[in-house]
Design an enzyme around this catalytic site. Structure first.
Site, PDB file in Angstrom:
ATOM      1  N   SER A 143       0.867  -1.189   0.000  1.00 40.06           N
ATOM      2  CA  SER A 143       0.000   0.000   0.000  1.00 40.06           C
ATOM      3  C   SER A 143       0.898   1.232   0.000  1.00 40.06           C
ATOM      4  O   SER A 143       2.074   1.148   0.382  1.00 40.06           O
ATOM      5  CB  SER A 143      -0.839  -0.002   1.282  1.00 40.06           C
ATOM      6  OG  SER A 143      -1.549   1.203   1.418  1.00 40.06           O
ATOM      7  N   TYR A 157      -2.016  -1.071  10.451  1.00 39.86           N
ATOM      8  CA  TYR A 157      -1.989  -1.344   9.007  1.00 39.86           C
ATOM      9  C   TYR A 157      -0.746  -0.711   8.378  1.00 39.86           C
ATOM     10  O   TYR A 157      -0.058  -1.326   7.560  1.00 39.86           O
ATOM     11  CB  TYR A 157      -3.267  -0.789   8.381  1.00 39.86           C
ATOM     12  CG  TYR A 157      -3.457  -1.044   6.898  1.00 39.86           C
ATOM     13  CD1 TYR A 157      -4.096  -2.195   6.450  1.00 39.86           C
ATOM     14  CD2 TYR A 157      -3.034  -0.119   5.950  1.00 39.86           C
ATOM     15  CE1 TYR A 157      -4.311  -2.421   5.086  1.00 39.86           C
ATOM     16  CE2 TYR A 157      -3.240  -0.324   4.588  1.00 39.86           C
ATOM     17  CZ  TYR A 157      -3.878  -1.482   4.166  1.00 39.86           C
ATOM     18  OH  TYR A 157      -4.081  -1.685   2.812  1.00 39.86           O
TER      19      TYR A 157
HETATM   20  N1  LIG Z   1      -8.446  -0.680  -1.782  1.00 46.46           N
HETATM   21  C1  LIG Z   1      -7.467   0.115  -1.412  1.00 46.46           C
HETATM   22  O1  LIG Z   1      -7.623   1.347  -1.328  1.00 46.46           O
HETATM   23  C2  LIG Z   1      -6.106  -0.473  -1.108  1.00 46.46           C
HETATM   24  C3  LIG Z   1      -5.020   0.400  -1.078  1.00 46.46           C
HETATM   25  C4  LIG Z   1      -3.768  -0.113  -0.798  1.00 46.46           C
HETATM   26  C5  LIG Z   1      -3.607  -1.454  -0.562  1.00 46.46           C
HETATM   27  N2  LIG Z   1      -4.686  -2.297  -0.592  1.00 46.46           N
HETATM   28  C6  LIG Z   1      -4.442  -3.716  -0.348  1.00 46.46           C
HETATM   29  O2  LIG Z   1      -4.910  -4.440  -1.460  1.00 46.46           O
HETATM   30  C7  LIG Z   1      -5.142  -5.803  -1.064  1.00 46.46           C
HETATM   31  C8  LIG Z   1      -6.475  -6.248  -1.620  1.00 46.46           C
HETATM   32  O3  LIG Z   1      -7.510  -5.519  -0.991  1.00 46.46           O
HETATM   33  P1  LIG Z   1      -8.757  -4.922  -1.756  1.00 46.46           P
HETATM   34  O4  LIG Z   1      -8.616  -3.463  -1.745  1.00 46.46           O
HETATM   35  O5  LIG Z   1      -8.941  -5.616  -3.034  1.00 46.46           O
HETATM   36  O6  LIG Z   1      -9.926  -5.236  -0.700  1.00 46.46           O
HETATM   37  P2  LIG Z   1     -10.898  -6.481  -0.555  1.00 46.46           P
HETATM   38  O7  LIG Z   1     -11.854  -6.501  -1.678  1.00 46.46           O
HETATM   39  O8  LIG Z   1     -11.426  -6.398   0.824  1.00 46.46           O
HETATM   40  O9  LIG Z   1      -9.957  -7.747  -0.732  1.00 46.46           O
HETATM   41  C9  LIG Z   1      -9.249  -8.370   0.314  1.00 46.46           C
HETATM   42  C10 LIG Z   1      -9.366  -9.868   0.082  1.00 46.46           C
HETATM   43  O10 LIG Z   1      -8.510 -10.553   1.005  1.00 46.46           O
HETATM   44  C11 LIG Z   1      -9.198 -11.702   1.477  1.00 46.46           C
HETATM   45  N3  LIG Z   1      -8.698 -12.009   2.807  1.00 46.46           N
HETATM   46  C12 LIG Z   1      -8.634 -11.176   3.874  1.00 46.46           C
HETATM   47  N4  LIG Z   1      -8.147 -11.805   4.930  1.00 46.46           N
HETATM   48  C13 LIG Z   1      -7.873 -13.071   4.538  1.00 46.46           C
HETATM   49  C14 LIG Z   1      -7.370 -14.231   5.198  1.00 46.46           C
HETATM   50  N5  LIG Z   1      -7.038 -14.208   6.490  1.00 46.46           N
HETATM   51  N6  LIG Z   1      -7.234 -15.363   4.487  1.00 46.46           N
HETATM   52  C15 LIG Z   1      -7.599 -15.410   3.187  1.00 46.46           C
HETATM   53  N7  LIG Z   1      -8.070 -14.356   2.516  1.00 46.46           N
HETATM   54  C16 LIG Z   1      -8.217 -13.206   3.190  1.00 46.46           C
HETATM   55  C17 LIG Z   1     -10.680 -11.324   1.475  1.00 46.46           C
HETATM   56  O11 LIG Z   1     -11.532 -12.444   1.272  1.00 46.46           O
HETATM   57  P3  LIG Z   1     -12.250 -13.190   2.492  1.00 46.46           P
HETATM   58  O12 LIG Z   1     -12.874 -12.124   3.333  1.00 46.46           O
HETATM   59  O13 LIG Z   1     -13.231 -14.082   1.824  1.00 46.46           O
HETATM   60  O14 LIG Z   1     -11.180 -13.942   3.185  1.00 46.46           O
HETATM   61  C18 LIG Z   1     -10.782 -10.374   0.286  1.00 46.46           C
HETATM   62  O15 LIG Z   1     -11.190 -11.041  -0.882  1.00 46.46           O
HETATM   63  C19 LIG Z   1      -5.065  -5.824   0.459  1.00 46.46           C
HETATM   64  O16 LIG Z   1      -3.819  -6.339   0.856  1.00 46.46           O
HETATM   65  C20 LIG Z   1      -5.167  -4.350   0.820  1.00 46.46           C
HETATM   66  O17 LIG Z   1      -4.565  -4.083   2.056  1.00 46.46           O
HETATM   67  C21 LIG Z   1      -5.932  -1.831  -0.872  1.00 46.46           C
END
Ligand SMILES: NC(=O)c1ccc[n+]([C@@H]2O[C@H](COP(=O)([O-])OP(=O)(O)OC[C@H]3O[C@@H](n4cnc5c(N)ncnc54)[C@H](OP(=O)(O)O)[C@@H]3O)[C@@H](O)[C@H]2O)c1
Length: 259
Positions: A143, A157
């Site tokens: 991130s 985080y």
């Molecule tokens: N969106 C943003 O603004 C942003 C910015 C910077 C970085 N990120 C990073 O991008 C990555 C993806 O996030 P996203 O934005 O796409 O949000 P998201 O849609 O909430 O995706 C996160 C995914 O991780 C899975 N997950 C969470 N904990 C888990 C566990 N213990 N075991 C297995 N799966 C797990 C969730 O599925 P389940 O709940 O089904 O397990 C979910 O599908 C994350 O690492 C996040 O920190 C996001």
């Protein structure tokens, strides 16, 4: 023929957001994609999208905060496919209680285990396969909170994502002699379900201006398709309408007006 024909990719967090988009993009490029997350239903939906497109996907649900569960999925990949070419180490989460005022030990554990320990578990589980192949691409979703300290993403985080950035660079330092490449992707705000955990709700209008999951999926596809002698170490991908910059400009203009 796609550039990833015959390759095996494991995408974590593949049921929603960035992971889902990355899985679809890698499958479109010809890779067989293994989909992991805790909930079966969103993973099955991603697999169905990929199948409709003529691609190949396998659902392996599991909680990545369990090292045993991670090792079992990696062992299953090795048994089924005999190799792993790409790990998209993307699963992550955040909590609502973000300031030191609100943070409790349970929250610390949730965030550190869900963003950092899980990422380490996945890497340690796949490295033996990649070392044997003398080839492999690791792509981690950290991130901008892994580079910049700010209150927005919260203390735990921010610390966890800084550590994911460090983890990725340390992999290149040690594993380059084994043909293994590690890239850490640092997104700014991306319109995904993780935003629903923001203490201050994010409007649809603001979400529409952010980076979209498909933008990140396309970037991950690009990194995965690079030739074996090229390593992109780190990428920052942020919205043009960067809300942090816009707030800074508004502050500056207020300040200028006061002079
Ligand atoms: N969106 C943003 O603004 C942003 C910015 C910077 C970085 N990120 C990073 O991008 C990555 C993806 O996030 P996203 O934005 O796409 O949000 P998201 O849609 O909430 O995706 C996160 C995914 O991780 C899975 N997950 C969470 N904990 C888990 C566990 N213990 N075991 C297995 N799966 C797990 C969730 O599925 P389940 O709940 O089904 O397990 C979910 O599908 C994350 O690492 C996040 O920190 C996001």
């Amino acid at each position: 023929m796609g550039a990833l024909q015959g390759k095996i990719a494991w995408v974590t967090g593949a049921g929603t957001g960035i992971g889902q988009a990355a899985a679809v993009a890698l499958a479109q490029e010809g890779a067989t994609v293994v989909l992991t997350g805790r909930r079966e239903a969103p993973l099955a939906a991603t697999a169905a999208t990929i199948a409709k497109d003529g691609g190949k996907a396998v659902v392996k649900a599991g909680d990545l905060t369990s090292a045993t569960a991670v090792a079992a999925i990696a062992a299953d990949i090795e048994k089924t496919f005999g190799r792993l070419d790409i790990l998209v180490n993307n699963a992550g989460l955040n909590i609502v209680e973000r300031s030191w005022q609100q943070l409790k030990p349970e929250g610390v554990d949730t965030v550190i285990q869900g963003n950092l320990s899980s990422a380490f578990y996945c890497v340690t589980a796949v490295l033996p396969m990649m070392r044997k192949q003398k080839d492999g691409v690791l792509i981690h979703t950290a991130s901008m909170a892994g580079r910049v300290v700010s209150p927005l993403s919260g203390t735990a985080y921010t610390a966890a994502k800084h550590a994911v950035v460090a983890m990725s660079h340390s992999l290149n330092m040690e594993e380059c002699i084994n043909g293994i490449r590690s890239c850490v992707v640092c997104p700014g705000e991306v319109a995904t379900p993780i935003l629903d955990k923001r203490p201050v709700p994010v409007s649809q209008e603001d979400r529409a201006k952010m980076v979209q999951s498909e933008d990140c999926g396309d970037l991950i596809r690009y990194i995965a398709c690079l030739p074996a002698h090229v390593c992109i170490n780190e990428v920052h991908i942020t919205p043009t309408w960067n809300r942090g910059y816009v707030a800074g400009l508004q502050q500056a203009h207020v300040g200028a007006g006061k002079k």
